[in-house]
Design an enzyme around this catalytic site. Sequence first.
Site, PDB file in Angstrom:
ATOM      1  N   LYS A  52      37.494  30.644  35.494  1.00 47.79           N
ATOM      2  CA  LYS A  52      37.974  31.226  34.236  1.00 47.79           C
ATOM      3  C   LYS A  52      38.894  32.391  34.566  1.00 47.79           C
ATOM      4  O   LYS A  52      38.452  33.462  34.968  1.00 47.79           O
ATOM      5  CB  LYS A  52      36.823  31.706  33.357  1.00 47.79           C
ATOM      6  CG  LYS A  52      37.313  32.303  32.025  1.00 47.79           C
ATOM      7  CD  LYS A  52      36.190  32.907  31.216  1.00 47.79           C
ATOM      8  CE  LYS A  52      36.712  33.465  29.892  1.00 47.79           C
ATOM      9  NZ  LYS A  52      37.653  34.586  30.052  1.00 47.79           N
ATOM     10  N   SER A  74      34.815  34.463  35.388  1.00 51.05           N
ATOM     11  CA  SER A  74      35.549  35.568  34.798  1.00 51.05           C
ATOM     12  C   SER A  74      35.551  36.806  35.712  1.00 51.05           C
ATOM     13  O   SER A  74      36.107  36.758  36.800  1.00 51.05           O
ATOM     14  CB  SER A  74      34.966  35.880  33.418  1.00 51.05           C
ATOM     15  OG  SER A  74      35.737  36.833  32.741  1.00 51.05           O
ATOM     16  N   ASP A  95      40.712  37.905  48.980  1.00 51.85           N
ATOM     17  CA  ASP A  95      42.139  38.095  49.262  1.00 51.85           C
ATOM     18  C   ASP A  95      42.401  39.317  50.132  1.00 51.85           C
ATOM     19  O   ASP A  95      43.343  39.336  50.937  1.00 51.85           O
ATOM     20  CB  ASP A  95      42.915  38.240  47.947  1.00 51.85           C
ATOM     21  CG  ASP A  95      43.179  36.902  47.277  1.00 51.85           C
ATOM     22  OD1 ASP A  95      42.808  35.863  47.858  1.00 51.85           O
ATOM     23  OD2 ASP A  95      43.751  36.887  46.169  1.00 51.85           O
TER      24      ASP A  95
END
Length: 565
Positions: A324, A299, A310
């Site tokens: 998740k 999460s 990223d």
Amino acid sequence: MKNMHSKVLWILLLIFTVSISAAQGQADKKSKEDYYQQLKRGWGYMQKTYELLNRYYVDEIRPYPLLKAGIEGMLDKLDPYTVFIEREGENRLRMITVGKYGGVGMEVGLRNKKVTVIAPIENSPASRSGIQAGDIILKINGKDIKGWSLDKVSNTLRGKVGTKVTLLIRRPGLDRPFEITLTRAEIVLKDVGYAGFLDKGIGYVSLKGFTEKAPDELKMALEKLQKQQPLKGLILDLRGNPGGLLESAVEIVNIFVPKNTLVVYTKGYREKEYRFYTQDDPMLPNVPLVVLVNGGSASASEIVTGALQDLDRAVIVGKPTFGKGLVQKIFNIDKIADVKLKITTARYYIPSGRCIQKRDYAAHNEVIAIDSTDSTHHSHKFFTRHHRLVHDRGGIEPDVIVHGDSLSAVSMDLIRKNLLFDFAVKYHQEHPQFPDSNFTLTDQIKNQFKQFLKEKHFQFKIEGESELSHLKKLVQKRGYDSGILSLIDSLKTKLEANKKVEFKRNEPQIFQLLRMELAEKYGGSTLRSKLSLQNDKQADKAVELLRQPETIQNILMGNGEQLKN
């Protein structure tokens, strides 16, 4: 009774409407008329089924538990995070979001089928009253808790700040149980676990949760580290962190990346896109960063990990994360009874555009209509800021894969049978001060532990032993030649002898686990965390990388292949 029936039926209708709505319109192109026909038919069948059961079933039916089972049955057809929450669930929700609750401050668990104190929380009513790890709770407020679930025990121990709770405790080593009354206080759970230095200039912080306090706690921990010595590199440990608030994840990313940077965005079939950007100037914009993750990182942990990957701001080390990537919102059903419904309303996407949600919950599910072109259900190629290739296979794949040591069969048996825990409790009671300042296990302690195992008649099974036992029973049942039995017994004898070799071979791991248990009894979770890092392959790899800034840079610039260790 009629009002009660009516209330639960309306709750059921509300949730039924929500769950059936998931099947509407995404890719099946059903008309609204067909959708409402499905809804009318399904609700009609459910209502008629209840009426017939209530009229003809052999025993009296309690309506609420039956209808609640229907609610939960519908939600089971959706994702694992769309759930029905009653008052007890609301208390847990508050702990996740705020990190506070009213209680006595101790972790409990089942040990040998008894509710046992695993560890009191520092500066809590439990610790100040002398509650110790290993204490067995027999009664709460005069009620025998034998057969109670851990949830029921925990919920009974929690309550309004200032109220009292009385426990009957049995302590190993004492002849009689004793009674103790504790006054509940506000218990504040820490998001930051251990923080310190693993090497000169290389800081380490373990983050255990993402409540609303997490960003400030992390900043304070980093400030303390910077006061001790300049930070040349930082390890952020998110292993085993199950997540929490999305907003806290964004603030934590903001510690390392510039203002106005996109961290995550959410969108769903019925919910428009929301984008979350960093709001402040970063605290550590240039310090080399490694993030540790594993299958327990989920999460909000994955938002932080994925965003930093990223944005090419951190090297990710460890094992793939949980996967998740779903966003939930809480809706009130009954404010007076404090009943809520937590519904998954959207997916979250990290800066490269990938969603890290596992796609298993919707597989072969006739209730959920999935668009076959939906990028969240295919592994597409995505690229980081520096054009490194990443995927959305479910979870975050580390840049440097490092597998930790797996537990041996003998170690797992010692843990399962609570023998490490029990010995640590016993030793702590008999020796208030640990004999070695470096917390090294002496030969005397090791021998005492081995003697303890003998007294407990510790036995463990090794590979092949169960199969031999099964074969022996089969031979006896079929009446085969007695010579076969002799061969089996001979093999079992050899396996028994090999157990001593197996125990000896795994002694380093066994004694390391014992050291951790003892450390927690004498110095709490902080000491345990500190010592556990001394034999941590993933943390060692992070330190190695941070000692070589050029290697970090090469990975982040896409100049090297994904590393495996």
